[in-house]
Motif scaffolding. Structure first.
Motif, PDB file in Angstrom:
ATOM      1  N   LEU A 102       0.834  -1.203   0.000  1.00 23.25           N
ATOM      2  CA  LEU A 102       0.000   0.000   0.000  1.00 23.25           C
ATOM      3  C   LEU A 102       0.866   1.249   0.000  1.00 23.25           C
ATOM      4  N   SER A 105       2.131   1.827  -3.509  1.00 21.91           N
ATOM      5  CA  SER A 105       1.123   1.853  -4.566  1.00 21.91           C
ATOM      6  C   SER A 105       1.151   3.196  -5.293  1.00 21.91           C
ATOM      7  N   ARG A 106       0.769   3.172  -6.543  1.00 19.07           N
ATOM      8  CA  ARG A 106       0.782   4.392  -7.359  1.00 19.07           C
ATOM      9  C   ARG A 106      -0.168   5.442  -6.797  1.00 19.07           C
ATOM     10  N   SER A 177       9.361   4.707  -5.985  1.00 19.45           N
ATOM     11  CA  SER A 177       9.130   3.383  -5.407  1.00 19.45           C
ATOM     12  C   SER A 177      10.370   2.502  -5.497  1.00 19.45           C
TER      13      SER A 177
END
Length: 357
Positions: A102, A105-106, A177
């Motif tokens: 999470l 996540s994008r 990320s």
């Protein structure tokens, strides 16, 4: 006889002689080793001089899921009277690796990038990210970044600009990320979660870390309690509706008395029927309201037990830990590394020549 049958057998004396020859050869090439080491030291110095320092912002927190057991089965039976399910959400939401995913996540990374910069509310974090990475000059030929104002809502963009905007956001989130964000447990046996953001800009590392942690934790709590909040909203609406009907029934009885002040004894039906009808409706709605209020309060108590507890332990503070290779350290590492490589190459060359001879 063994020596005659094994003419290629090497004695210990021959090995020592060969090693001594290689050592003398290396000593004779000392200037080559020194020159190579100096070149390596110079490269190490230049690398440490040109390499930007990396600042690390770290947040650690402990996550405790709410208690979703207990008396929920008893409450569910009462709530069935109102047609409401108060069994709560799933216990498996965002457990373990799901919570780490999470954070990366994008959607969460985009939300953090498009948030205002806590240190300068006139700009977004994505503007700061573009500026200190000098991405405007990289994309200067296409002017794709210069045309896009990330403060404007996506609905305002035409199809071409919206496509470029989404493409840039995807590239930025993937880069963060993969290269800037680390989410893991403090250690294997611990339940403490650690979120690290590394970048070349100290302010961005700290601000992005704080905004991302707050955004993810807020989304986590909202998702974990969404079902219970929806049930409470339904129960509250039903409770208000029944209370309004109850108040109306009480008012109807009083009005029936007021409109017949000097009632003819032979016309008692004009007062008795409306009063009894309102009393029956009031008693019925009173019983229903009591059950609904009980269910509502139990649901609120269940929500309090179900809400996860997220308690921050450490937050990033200035000055942030910095990772940078010193100039002297860079020179020494480069000197030793290139000297070792040169020794290995010269030794291999001497050994190869001896074998060929």
């Amino acid at each position: 006889m063994n020596e005659i049958n094994n003419p290629e057998k090497i004695s210990l004396k021959e090995i020592l002689l060969k090693l001594r020859a290689i050592f003398r050869y290396l000593v004779s090439k000392w200037y080559v080793i020194v020159i190579a080491g100096a070149m390596g030291g110079a490269l190490g110095f230049l690398y440490s001089y040109s390499k930007d320092p990396i600042y690390t912002a770290t947040t650690t927190f402990v996550l405790e899921n709410g208690d979703q057991g207990g008396n929920i089965g008893q409450i569910a039976g009462l709530a069935a009277l109102a047609g409401v399910d108060i069994s709560g959400g799933s216990n498996n939401l965002f457990q373990g690796d799901n919570l780490f995913a999470l954070y990366k996540s994008r959607a969460m990374l985009e939300k953090a990038l498009l948030s205002p910069n806590p240190l300068d509310t006139t700009e977004l974090l994505i503007d700061q990210y573009i500026r200190f990475n000098k991405l405007e000059s990289v994309e200067g030929k296409n002017n794709s970044i210069a045309k896009i104002d990330f403060k404007i809502a996506p609905a305002v963009f035409n199809r071409s600009l919206l496509r470029q905007r989404d493409s840039l956001l995807r590239i930025f989130t993937q880069n963060i990320s993969n290269n800037n964000l680390t989410v893991d447990k403090a250690d294997k046996k611990s339940t403490i979660i650690k979120v690290e953001v590394k970048s070349k800009n100290e302010d961005f590392s700290k601000s992005f870390n704080e905004v991302l942690v707050n955004a993810v934790n807020e989304f986590y709590i909202k998702t974990k309690t969404k079902k219970s909040l929806d049930n409470i909203a339904i129960l509250q609406h039903k409770t208000d509706s029944v209370r309004a009907v109850l108040n109306g029934s009480i008012s109807s009885g009083a009005i029936a008395i007021d409109v017949t002040p000097n009632l003819n004894p032979t016309r008692q039906a004009q007062r008795t029927i409306p009063i009894q009808r309102s009393q029956f409706s009031a008693e019925t709605n009173k019983a229903i309201l009591g059950q609904l209020v009980q269910n509502l309060e139990l649901s609120k108590m269940n929500l309090m037990k179900e809400s996860p507890l997220i308690e921050k332990i450490d937050e990033p503070i200035y000055p942030l830990p910095v990772l940078k290779i010193g100039k002297v350290k860079g020179f020494v590492i480069g000197f030793i590394l290139f000297s070792f490589i040169t020794l290995a190459l010269l030794s291999f060359r001497k050994f190869l020549l001896q074998v060929l001879r």
